[in-house]
Design a protein around this motif. Structure first.
Motif: not given
Lengths: 206, 311
Positions: A47-52
């Motif tokens: 999730g975090d990586a995707h939002s980056a």
């Protein structure tokens, strides 16, 4: 969309040796963001990586890698590029040259070159995972002229293992080097799925 | 010393890059085979080797050798650079006789004094090769290569013989005619005035030289002076453009440190032009053009070094 063969060069070092290189054939090639956010299992970090994923992050990845190298959600691959020659005609910069440069740190150490494919978008969509960005194409990405000669295709978050055909090992002289205990310099991925399974070339019904 | 000055750590990076390009050139064939199209596509009878692969593979190796030579020139390793170009030339001579190889052979062969070329309106002549333009080049290909070819012709011998395409279009085919037309209208063509090539006013380079001689024989002194003035302005502009390009790269640290060692940092046409001025004993004109910086001085010194190496 089109499907593009690419190469990825990774140098050998203490924490990335033959075993780790072969493991990528089953794990896939993950971005730094996924590594950093995940800590242990992959999904919590997704999730975090995707939002980056966004335009600024892609710009930093290509033009400012020294600063974002440990956190970027993108993965640099090379597909080569053709540029005009100063004395007329063209100059061909092959993908293997860029991959070998990164894999061997410009001919100073051994390294690995992965051959993989990815789906490439004909337009800029840095936020969307699953399709890679053809950053070598200045018609689309005009801000990426500095490194155009690397022929970069920027994949996102992870290059799935099923899309990695094989890994080659080369030494600092760019010659084939055998994987330890295997007696060969190329390891094929038994789980590889060829891209023609996905293409729009359809066979007759027999 | 013919070394291109630049900010640290560019010299070390240039040296590393030159060594890496040479390694790539040595292994180009093997690496191209390993990482190119899958084996299936190379061996299946119905799908023979990918179109163009036979041409592209040697081109990659040749350009790697030339790239390594270029960086060696910048590092004042002239002998090593000449050796790399000799190897590249050997490969080029074994490659198909198409424009992209012929242009490289003509340019680099003349640069190191191994070839003499004649650039005619009818076609190109190299040792063992004399063909009309239309048989091996498109108009666009010729247009792209014409300036460096004309400069290489000027470095080969007297303009009226070795750069004859400038003098007349009487025997030009459609390819040469259109490419020459565009070239002659460019500032790149104005520098031929530095080689005592001129036409009196009211006569153009589309008239035969004899016509101007008959009807304007008393106007030649004026024409030569005007051509030298225009040629000096054009050369000044070319040097200025080169110096500005290098300055820009050096000002932009990211671009210089990452891109410069890979890009064209020797201006090949400008280098050939300086070499031609020296070989034709026309370099006196440079006294009127003070070099604008380190890059301009470098290109002049490199030309002088190449000139002296063949004397």
């Amino acid at each position: 969309m089109h499907i593009q063969w690419c190469l990825k060069g990774i140098p050998e070092y203490q924490r990335f040796s033959d075993v780790a290189a072969v493991r990528l054939l089953s794990d896939g090639i993950a971005s730094s963001a996924l590594h950093t956010a995940a800590k242990s299992p992959v999904m919590p970090g997704y999730g975090d990586a995707h939002s980056a994923l966004n335009g600024k992050a892609l710009d930093d990845h290509v033009n400012n890698y020294a600063v974002v190298g440990h956190t970027t959600p993108y993965i640099s691959l090379s597909a080569g590029v053709v540029l005009p020659s100063p004395i007329g005609g063209i100059t061909v910069l092959p993908a293997w040259q860029t991959a070998a440069e990164f894999a061997t740190r410009s001919g100073t150490c051994a390294g690995y070159i992965f051959r993989c494919w990815c789906i490439v978008s004909p337009k800029s969509v840095p936020e969307i995972a699953g399709v890679a960005e053809e950053v070598r194409n200045l018609n689309i990405f005009r801000q990426f002229w500095i490194f155009q000669d690397e022929g970069e295709i920027a994949a996102k978050l992870i290059v799935p293992a099923r899309q990695i055909e094989c890994v080659h090992k080369i030494d600092a002289s760019l010659r084939p080097s055998n994987f330890s205990g295997r007696g060969k310099s190329r390891i094929d991925n038994t789980g590889f799925v060829p891209p023609d399974r996905l293409s729009n070339l359809l066979e007759v019904i027999v | 010393l013919s070394e291109l000055p630049g900010p640290e750590p560019w010299r070390r990076r240039l040296a590393e890059r030159a060594r890496f390009l040479q390694l790539c050139a040595e292994e180009a064939s093997a690496l191209g085979g390993r990482f190119g199209a899958p084996v299936l596509f190379e061996t299946t009878e119905a799908l023979p080797r990918a179109a163009g692969r036979d041409i592209m593979a040697p081109l990659v190796r040749i350009d790697l050798l030339i790239g390594a030579a270029e960086l060696a020139f910048c590092l004042n390793e002239t002998e090593r650079a000449l050796g790399l170009i000799r190897t590249a030339l050997s490969d080029i001579r074994n490659s198909p006789t198409i424009m992209m190889f012929l242009a490289r052979r003509a340019y680099f062969g003349v640069l190191i004094g191994e070839e003499v070329i004649i650039v005619k309106d009818r076609g190109l002549e190299l040792p063992g090769f004399a063909e009309p333009w239309g048989s091996f080049a498109t108009g666009n290909e010729l247009l792209q290569s014409l300036a460096p070819l004309v400069y290489a012709g000027l470095a080969s011998g007297p303009p009226e013989i070795h750069a004859q395409i400038v003098m007349s279009a009487a025997d030009a085919d459609s390819v040469a005619y259109s490419a020459r037309l565009v070239f002659m209208a460019s500032s790149e063509a104005a520098v031929v005035g530095l080689f005592n090539v001129a036409r009196p006013r009211a006569f153009s380079f589309f008239d035969t030289p004899s016509l101007a001689r008959i009807y304007a024989s008393d106007k030649y002194d004026e024409a030569f002076a005007e051509a030298r003035r225009l040629g000096t302005a054009a050369l000044t502009m070319m040097e200025h453009a080169y110096q500005r390009r290098i300055d820009l790269l050096q000002f932009n640290g990211v671009a210089w440190n990452s891109s410069a060692p890979k890009a064209s940092i020797v201006d090949w046409p400008l280098l050939m032009l300086h070499l031609a001025l020296l070989r034709r004993e026309c370099a006196g004109v440079l006294e009127a053009i003070p070099p604008m910086g380190g890059a301009a001085r470098f290109i002049r010194r490199l030309a002088l070094e190449l000139f002296q190496s063949r004397q």
